[in-house]
Design an enzyme around this catalytic site. Structure first.
Site, PDB file in Angstrom:
ATOM      1  CE  LYS A  17     -81.828 -72.052 -24.529  1.00  0.00           C
ATOM      2  NZ  LYS A  17     -80.944 -72.027 -25.713  1.00  0.00           N
TER       3      LYS A  17
ATOM      4  N   GLY B 220     -72.857 -71.564 -18.698  1.00  0.00           N
ATOM      5  CA  GLY B 220     -72.745 -70.638 -19.596  1.00  0.00           C
ATOM      6  C   GLY B 220     -72.070 -69.390 -18.742  1.00  0.00           C
ATOM      7  CB  SER B 221     -72.049 -65.859 -19.645  1.00  0.00           C
ATOM      8  OG  SER B 221     -73.427 -65.766 -19.767  1.00  0.00           O
ATOM      9  CB  THR B 222     -70.360 -65.087 -14.735  1.00  0.00           C
ATOM     10  OG1 THR B 222     -69.472 -66.194 -14.554  1.00  0.00           O
ATOM     11  CG2 THR B 222     -70.619 -64.410 -13.409  1.00  0.00           C
ATOM     12  CD  GLU B 223     -74.005 -60.259 -19.607  1.00  0.00           C
ATOM     13  OE1 GLU B 223     -73.121 -60.971 -19.983  1.00  0.00           O
ATOM     14  OE2 GLU B 223     -74.575 -59.353 -20.091  1.00  0.00           O
TER      15      GLU B 223
ATOM     16  N   GLY C  77     -75.900 -66.516 -15.871  1.00  0.00           N
ATOM     17  CA  GLY C  77     -76.191 -67.306 -14.522  1.00  0.00           C
ATOM     18  C   GLY C  77     -76.772 -66.467 -13.436  1.00  0.00           C
TER      19      GLY C  77
ATOM     20  CD  GLU D 129     -68.852 -75.426 -15.914  1.00  0.00           C
ATOM     21  OE1 GLU D 129     -68.336 -74.269 -15.968  1.00  0.00           O
ATOM     22  OE2 GLU D 129     -69.021 -75.952 -16.929  1.00  0.00           O
TER      23      GLU D 129
ATOM     24  CB  CYS E  78     -66.139 -72.833 -18.586  1.00  0.00           C
ATOM     25  SG  CYS E  78     -65.967 -74.528 -18.469  1.00  0.00           S
TER      26      CYS E  78
ATOM     27  CD  GLU F 139     -65.630 -67.243 -19.752  1.00  0.00           C
ATOM     28  OE1 GLU F 139     -66.504 -67.114 -19.348  1.00  0.00           O
ATOM     29  OE2 GLU F 139     -64.889 -68.491 -19.318  1.00  0.00           O
TER      30      GLU F 139
HETATM   31  P1  NAP Z   1     -74.668 -67.622 -22.422  1.00  0.00           P
HETATM   32  O1  NAP Z   1     -75.737 -66.495 -23.057  1.00  0.00           O
HETATM   33  O2  NAP Z   1     -74.388 -67.626 -21.224  1.00  0.00           O
HETATM   34  O3  NAP Z   1     -75.310 -68.958 -23.003  1.00  0.00           O
HETATM   35  C1  NAP Z   1     -75.591 -70.278 -22.316  1.00  0.00           C
HETATM   36  C2  NAP Z   1     -76.944 -70.702 -22.454  1.00  0.00           C
HETATM   37  O4  NAP Z   1     -77.888 -69.944 -21.710  1.00  0.00           O
HETATM   38  C3  NAP Z   1     -77.440 -71.132 -24.152  1.00  0.00           C
HETATM   39  O5  NAP Z   1     -78.390 -72.076 -23.984  1.00  0.00           O
HETATM   40  C4  NAP Z   1     -78.384 -69.415 -24.227  1.00  0.00           C
HETATM   41  O6  NAP Z   1     -79.421 -69.724 -24.894  1.00  0.00           O
HETATM   42  C5  NAP Z   1     -78.975 -69.670 -22.778  1.00  0.00           C
HETATM   43  N1  NAP Z   1     -79.371 -68.183 -22.095  1.00  0.00           N
HETATM   44  C6  NAP Z   1     -79.101 -66.908 -22.668  1.00  0.00           C
HETATM   45  N2  NAP Z   1     -79.663 -66.033 -21.952  1.00  0.00           N
HETATM   46  C7  NAP Z   1     -80.696 -66.580 -21.260  1.00  0.00           C
HETATM   47  C8  NAP Z   1     -81.653 -66.106 -20.459  1.00  0.00           C
HETATM   48  N3  NAP Z   1     -81.935 -64.787 -20.126  1.00  0.00           N
HETATM   49  N4  NAP Z   1     -82.404 -67.120 -19.702  1.00  0.00           N
HETATM   50  C9  NAP Z   1     -81.952 -68.381 -19.789  1.00  0.00           C
HETATM   51  N5  NAP Z   1     -81.246 -68.921 -20.764  1.00  0.00           N
HETATM   52  C10 NAP Z   1     -80.441 -67.959 -21.395  1.00  0.00           C
HETATM   53  O7  NAP Z   1     -73.354 -67.559 -23.518  1.00  0.00           O
HETATM   54  P2  NAP Z   1     -73.144 -67.112 -24.979  1.00  0.00           P
HETATM   55  O8  NAP Z   1     -73.832 -65.702 -24.882  1.00  0.00           O
HETATM   56  O9  NAP Z   1     -73.396 -68.117 -25.846  1.00  0.00           O
HETATM   57  O10 NAP Z   1     -71.401 -66.637 -24.625  1.00  0.00           O
HETATM   58  C11 NAP Z   1     -71.145 -65.491 -24.107  1.00  0.00           C
HETATM   59  C12 NAP Z   1     -70.252 -65.586 -23.270  1.00  0.00           C
HETATM   60  O11 NAP Z   1     -70.327 -66.649 -22.193  1.00  0.00           O
HETATM   61  C13 NAP Z   1     -68.560 -66.495 -23.978  1.00  0.00           C
HETATM   62  O12 NAP Z   1     -67.985 -65.559 -24.489  1.00  0.00           O
HETATM   63  C14 NAP Z   1     -68.393 -66.946 -22.555  1.00  0.00           C
HETATM   64  O13 NAP Z   1     -67.259 -65.999 -22.096  1.00  0.00           O
HETATM   65  C15 NAP Z   1     -69.229 -67.432 -21.708  1.00  0.00           C
HETATM   66  N6  NAP Z   1     -69.545 -68.876 -21.990  1.00  0.00           N
HETATM   67  C16 NAP Z   1     -69.014 -69.675 -20.808  1.00  0.00           C
HETATM   68  C17 NAP Z   1     -69.202 -71.096 -20.888  1.00  0.00           C
HETATM   69  C18 NAP Z   1     -68.897 -71.922 -19.926  1.00  0.00           C
HETATM   70  O14 NAP Z   1     -68.689 -73.109 -20.124  1.00  0.00           O
HETATM   71  N7  NAP Z   1     -68.908 -71.531 -18.641  1.00  0.00           N
HETATM   72  C19 NAP Z   1     -69.853 -71.516 -21.880  1.00  0.00           C
HETATM   73  C20 NAP Z   1     -70.536 -70.808 -23.210  1.00  0.00           C
HETATM   74  C21 NAP Z   1     -70.188 -69.204 -22.932  1.00  0.00           C
HETATM   75  P3  NAP Z   1     -78.962 -68.870 -26.570  1.00  0.00           P
HETATM   76  O15 NAP Z   1     -77.928 -70.056 -27.068  1.00  0.00           O
HETATM   77  O16 NAP Z   1     -80.071 -69.234 -27.161  1.00  0.00           O
HETATM   78  O17 NAP Z   1     -78.384 -67.568 -26.243  1.00  0.00           O
END
Ligand code: NAP
Ligand code: MG
Length: 502
Positions: A199, A252-255, A257, A274, A308, A406
């Site tokens: 996804k 993605g985000s720690t939250e 995760g 990650e 990240c 972050e």
């Molecule tokens: P995110 O919500 O953690 O998104 C990462 C992935 O997880 C996306 O494919 C997202 O789908 C999916 N996702 C979101 N909620 C989910 C759930 N409940 N169950 C399963 N999958 C889910 O990150 P973001 O909201 O795009 O960004 C927010 C913050 O996360 C950023 O500002 C940054 O601090 C951090 N981040 C970190 C990384 C990294 O490489 N470590 C990468 C991106 C963001 P959708 O795209 O449809 O929401």
């Protein structure tokens, strides 16, 4: 100040690709969503809709997981020799190379990053990842193990281990390096013989869907790679919770995760993560200061700071603090910010309106808590694109939100330090542990500090160096497991011990 976005001729194959609503790849076929719904993906340089994409949800995820299950349990994939599996992955990499320009353009249009960067980094690194992992397909070996069985001294046994694929893998990726993150996930899973449901992020689904076309062209059996775009709360959550998925890999985000870990408890699927970072980057007074200044600027500003492992907390030895901050701020001011399609652009827009708001919100919080912007500090220009000024913040305190959380934008906080012991404690004092940078000519000092930093990667006199052979991942709340290199094979295989009485 306005930001120039001149009309640029886009390759006709790319304009063709984005002009049609994109479907999802399930069991080797391109499908509409079961609900018939689509969602828009935007061009962050203009804020305009770029393309429409099928919106996957629970039902589509279920169909994709069923296809991946069938392909794993009884399809030709399981019977394929490791050598043939490796050749197929290599063939995919060759096809990607033939389409490098289209990939780079799609990535720039959907994510905003400079085309020059997508062309030189994102796409070649993704291709290299598939090639590196293609080689591992034939090298997944078990061991023979002499066993003693002290309580049955007169019997003898022959024991060995097998490395077997973990099964059906769900992979959820972010928007910051859309194609590269797809490659980091797909390449090792396929090399190990797993089948996948991927996804992509809702902001950047296009390059993964373009890659899907090449998987079909390369001749991967149906159901081995399924790609379901959609939202995290619906498609992502359904994938993480699915009972027929053996493992979930998330970036993605720690939250989120933590939500993934909870969702995985139903069938106790394996989980690798990650996650975020707030990485310290340390400049000593004995460093090559020109190199340290350029390196520290690109450590934070590369990819618009949406990395990240970005070097977002800069620690500088006090006697050179002013000089280094002046140097990094001067680099920030000189960065050409604009549409990623413009050849002179070095920094594009942030990925989305939401991300722009998030970063601007952090800037306001930082400034209201007493930080000072040496340069930058706000949204850039009056364009509809999501541009923000490259920013250097000083006069911060270690417990401020801009230092602890972050930001995921081009914002670095910089502080002076005096004593290496005190520095080490401060550098380690966040919930994260993804990466760190050290700049010094004293190699013993560098290695001592590298050993005491709680981070999955430490760069010495360099930053943001990635290689398919080098493991990458987090300590503490930056994640579970390592991607790339030999280490990632642990995530996609499991060990079976076989014991025979002779
Ligand atoms: P995110 O919500 O953690 O998104 C990462 C992935 O997880 C996306 O494919 C997202 O789908 C999916 N996702 C979101 N909620 C989910 C759930 N409940 N169950 C399963 N999958 C889910 O990150 P973001 O909201 O795009 O960004 C927010 C913050 O996360 C950023 O500002 C940054 O601090 C951090 N981040 C970190 C990384 C990294 O490489 N470590 C990468 C991106 C963001 P959708 O795209 O449809 O929401
Ligand atoms: Mg987009």
């Amino acid at each position: 100040m306005g930001i120039a976005v001149s009309p640029i001729q886009i390759d006709s194959r790319v304009s063709d690709f984005i002009s049609k609503p994109r479907k999802m790849l399930i069991d080797g076929k391109w499908m509409d969503a079961a609900s018939g719904k689509t969602f828009p993906t935007y061009n962050p340089a203009t804020g305009e809709v770029l393309a429409q994409v099928a919106e996957g949800d629970r039902q589509d995820i279920d169909a994709a997981v069923q296809a991946a299950r069938k392909a794993f349990d009884s399809g030709p994939w399981s019977q394929m020799t490791p050598s043939d599996r490796g050749k197929l992955i290599w063939k995919l990499a060759d096809l990607m190379e033939q389409h490098l320009e289209e990939f780079a353009t799609i990535e720039t249009l959907d994510n905003g990053k400079p085309l020059t960067v997508a062309r030189a980094a994102d796409v070649p690194l993704a291709i290299d990842m598939f090639r590196y992992m293609a080689g591992w397909a034939t090298k997944l070996e078990g061991t023979t193990i002499p066993i003693s069985m002290p309580h049955a001294a007169n019997s003898s046994y022959f024991a060995y281990t097998l490395r077997e694929p973990v099964g059906v893998v769900g992979q959820i990726i972010p928007w910051n390096f859309p194609l590269l993150m797809a490659a980091w996930k797909l390449a090792p899973a396929l090399a190990c013989g797993c089948t996948v449901v991927l996804k992509p992020a809702e902001q950047t689904p296009l390059s993964a869907l373009f890659l899907g076309e090449l998987f079909v062209e390369a001749g991967f059996p149906n159901g081995v790679v399924n790609i379901v775009p959609g939202f995290g709360e619906t498609a992502g959550a359904a994938l993480a919770a699915h009972e027929l998925v053996d493992k979930i890999a998330f970036t993605g985000s720690t939250e989120v995760g933590k939500l993934i870990v909870n969702a995985a408890t139903g069938n106790l699927k394996k989980v690798s993560l990650e996650l975020g970072g707030k990485s310290p980057n340390v400049v000593f007074k004995d460093a090559d200061l020109n190199g340290a200044i350029s390196g520290s600027a690109s450590a934070i500003f590369f990819n618009q700071g949406q990395t990240c492992c970005a070097g977002s907390r800069l620690f500088v030895e006090r006697s050179v603090f002013d000089q280094v901050i002046e140097g990094v701020a001067a680099k920030a001011k000189k960065i050409n910010v604009g549409s990623g399609l413009e050849p002179k652009t070095a920094m594009g827009p942030l990925v989305s309106e939401e991300q722009l708001q998030r970063v601007c919100n952090y800037l306001e919080i930082g400034l209201s808590e007493g930080a000072t912007a040496v340069t930058g500090g706000k949204k850039m220009g009056d364009s509809k694109g999501y541009f923000v000024e490259p920013t250097v913040l000083v006069n911060t305190k270690d417990d401020m939100r801009v230092v602890q959380e972050e930001i995921f934008g081009p914002v670095v906080t910089a502080v002076p330090f005096d004593d290496p012991e005190e520095l080490m404690a401060r550098a380690n004092s966040t919930i994260y542990g993804l990466a760190a940078g050290i700049w010094t000519k004293d190699i013993s000092k560098a290695h001592r500090l590298a050993a005491s930093l709680r981070a999955g990667t430490v760069w010495i006199n360099c930053y943001n160096v990635f290689d398919a052979a080098l493991p990458f991942g987090g300590y503490k709340q930056s994640g579970w497991g390592r991607e790339m290199g030999k280490d990632v094979l642990q995530l996609y295989t499991q060990t079976k011990a076989v014991c025979t009485r002779l």
